[in-house]
Design an enzyme around this catalytic site. Sequence first.
Site, PDB file in Angstrom:
ATOM      1  N   GLU A  81       2.218   1.764  -3.381  1.00 17.31           N
ATOM      2  CA  GLU A  81       1.141   2.245  -4.264  1.00 17.31           C
ATOM      3  C   GLU A  81       0.900   3.744  -4.040  1.00 17.31           C
ATOM      4  OE1 GLU A  81      -2.495   0.064  -3.606  1.00 17.31           O
ATOM      5  OE2 GLU A  81      -3.566   1.180  -5.142  1.00 17.31           O
ATOM      6  N   LYS A 138     -15.455  -9.922   7.269  1.00 20.84           N
ATOM      7  CA  LYS A 138     -14.383 -10.779   6.739  1.00 20.84           C
ATOM      8  C   LYS A 138     -14.949 -12.114   6.259  1.00 20.84           C
ATOM      9  CE  LYS A 138     -10.695  -8.233   7.854  1.00 20.84           C
ATOM     10  NZ  LYS A 138      -9.949  -7.573   6.792  1.00 20.84           N
ATOM     11  N   GLU A 167     -13.314 -11.507  -6.786  1.00 21.44           N
ATOM     12  CA  GLU A 167     -12.136 -10.676  -7.115  1.00 21.44           C
ATOM     13  C   GLU A 167     -10.951 -10.969  -6.200  1.00 21.44           C
ATOM     14  OE1 GLU A 167     -15.206  -9.670  -6.804  1.00 21.44           O
ATOM     15  OE2 GLU A 167     -15.674  -7.904  -8.007  1.00 21.44           O
ATOM     16  N   CYS A 216      -8.354  -2.014   3.930  1.00 22.84           N
ATOM     17  CA  CYS A 216      -8.279  -3.174   4.840  1.00 22.84           C
ATOM     18  C   CYS A 216      -9.641  -3.619   5.353  1.00 22.84           C
ATOM     19  CB  CYS A 216      -7.463  -2.824   6.086  1.00 22.84           C
ATOM     20  SG  CYS A 216      -5.822  -2.323   5.718  1.00 22.84           S
ATOM     21  N   GLU A 241       0.831  -1.207   0.000  1.00 25.58           N
ATOM     22  CA  GLU A 241       0.000   0.000   0.000  1.00 25.58           C
ATOM     23  C   GLU A 241       0.868   1.262   0.000  1.00 25.58           C
ATOM     24  OE1 GLU A 241      -4.187  -0.121   1.901  1.00 25.58           O
ATOM     25  OE2 GLU A 241      -2.926   0.910   3.341  1.00 25.58           O
ATOM     26  N   SER A 250      -7.158   1.887  -2.601  1.00 26.70           N
ATOM     27  CA  SER A 250      -5.941   1.108  -2.816  1.00 26.70           C
ATOM     28  C   SER A 250      -6.348  -0.279  -3.318  1.00 26.70           C
ATOM     29  CB  SER A 250      -5.184   0.976  -1.493  1.00 26.70           C
ATOM     30  OG  SER A 250      -4.271  -0.090  -1.579  1.00 26.70           O
ATOM     31  N   GLU A 309     -15.705 -11.377   2.811  1.00 25.96           N
ATOM     32  CA  GLU A 309     -14.509 -11.009   2.032  1.00 25.96           C
ATOM     33  C   GLU A 309     -13.831 -12.244   1.423  1.00 25.96           C
ATOM     34  OE1 GLU A 309     -11.281  -9.586   4.435  1.00 25.96           O
ATOM     35  OE2 GLU A 309     -10.601  -8.181   2.916  1.00 25.96           O
ATOM     36  N   CYS A 331     -10.906  -1.873  14.279  1.00 28.24           N
ATOM     37  CA  CYS A 331     -11.158  -3.306  14.492  1.00 28.24           C
ATOM     38  C   CYS A 331     -11.334  -3.666  15.968  1.00 28.24           C
ATOM     39  CB  CYS A 331     -10.011  -4.126  13.921  1.00 28.24           C
ATOM     40  SG  CYS A 331      -9.633  -3.703  12.235  1.00 28.24           S
TER      41      CYS A 331
END
Length: 588
Positions: A283, A359, A367, A300, A280, A320, A362, A505
């Site tokens: 990037e 999650k 993708e 994230c 990241e 990102s 996710e 989190c």
Amino acid sequence: MTQVHLKINNMNVTAEAGDTILQAAQKAGIHIPTLCYLKDINKSGACRVCLVEVKKARSLLSACTTPVSEGQEVFTNSERAIEGRRNTVELIMSNHNKNCLSCKRNQNCELQRLCEELGIRDNHFEGEHTASTIDDFSNGIVRDTSKCVLCGRCIETCKKVQGLGILGFENRGFRTIVAPVYNRSFADVDCMQCGQCINACPVGALTEKESLSDVINALNDPNKTVVVQTAPAVRAALGEEFGMPIGTPVTGKMAAALRRCGFDRVYDTNFGADLTIMEEGTELLSRIKNSGVLPMFTSCSPGWIKYIEYEYPDLLPHLSTSKSPHMMFGAIVKSYWAKKKGIDPKDIYVVSIMPCIAKKSEIVIPENKTQDYADVDKVLTTRECARLIKMFGIDFEELPDEEFDPDLLGDYTGAAVIFGTTGGVMEAALRTVKQTLDGKKLEKVDFQACRGMEGVKEAEIDLNGTKIWIAIASSMTATKPLLEDVRAGKSKYTFIEIMGCPGGCINGGGQPIIPSRIKNGKIGYGYKEMRMKALYSEDERQEIRVSSDNPQIQQLYKEYLQEPGSEIAEELLHTSYTAHKRFNIFDK
Ligand code: SF4
Ligand code: SF4
Ligand code: SF4
């Protein structure tokens, strides 16, 4: 502030004008039971559990909505007040599925606690029950209306914390339920699966979708190498499930417990967090250097990703492309680590212990799939992890502190640990980016401007002579104004960290649920700060505190990934996003 003098249970109490009787009583250390009340979120007085007797008032009044007044005399424990409360709770119980023994909220249920406090032993009003719905179609949330007490806490949480209105009251009178519109499944609406409504629910009506049996099957499969990784925020809260004080760091006991559960390798997602910073950070630098799309948003938090895909799809180029730390970790386990260990990736089963509900979705997003198999096979929340440890009869509190497995993916830095709190990803990224640009070791690694629990934080940072503005936001209500500015082309920021849950989190939808009243009689607020401190203290204890200094990360690039953003790194560690159409109530 004008002071108001009143008496509660014949005790002189001083409150502030505008306080409710409930607030005045709490400040004086007097407990009044509540159910629908949730500080700063819900204050409707609908459940009538906080009934009190006020001298000269004709009927009992709800303490959470009645303001204090000069000379008022309040009785919280009069025979009439207690009887009123008991009747209210018995009426709630009369239309409730009382299947406590198999309920996920058994022993952490506000209705159970109320029955106990009020000494309710019989069911005087038992009768017909409202037809119930169980919605377990989404990846993360289960809704069981037979356990709902219609308190509205979830509805207001979704509105006020996330600025969404996924849940509402459906039907009328005795048929009233709480549901997404038209009693749709969570799977069929724009719910970001943050799980904040679960944590707001006082009972077992909203819970996470359990994945324990799949994980236990994998542990019992002799052909599987089962690798577990734990997210940074889990260590700051898991102990609460075992009666330990809020904010007790349990990193060593957690590693020991998971080893005793039978996982073949016990690793820390922190390695993945350091890797995320490498990708990241690179990037970000590339976007700055090559006039790429800015501000860049962090990626994230899967709840946040779902939100932007539905609510601001035009801003997706700002995200990102770096996968989240546990997804990167899973991809590396099933490629580099598998090769080094001589194990067929198909025989590896990766379990992520996460503070997060989203999650669970996710890991199945197409993708995110870069190889022939899932990078991560299952996600267990912190709460499920505690259930697994209890199921295996492990005496958590008595465990010795143990280290994570050290081989190949075992090193992590202090920068990775603070990923678990709001501002942590930004601070971790700034450490590596600044050190890279300055070309020398950072003398001061702490970026205090990134810390704290405010909904939005900002700072101007000097990166080797170039000044950039950064912002940090958690919860979608806090984030929305930043996104509107980006959309209007008037954002001054270069880099924005966004987390789906308020506080990051540590306050994820899969974390231990804080009872609204904790042992010492105080309301359980301040818990986010306590958990946050556990992470900063672990960061300070780490010898290496900058992600790019992690020797195993350096080894991984040298032996396998070559450099951040390389072709293989792009393939394994980056993803893409999909714009979705917002749910429309006319879409039947
Ligand atoms: S929600 Fe509470 S009272 Fe209802 S079944 Fe579950 S534990 Fe029991
Ligand atoms: S999971 Fe989050 S977005 Fe979905 S209904 Fe609950 S609070 Fe709202
Ligand atoms: S689902 Fe839970 S929070 Fe929502 S209204 Fe029902 S009991 Fe209250």
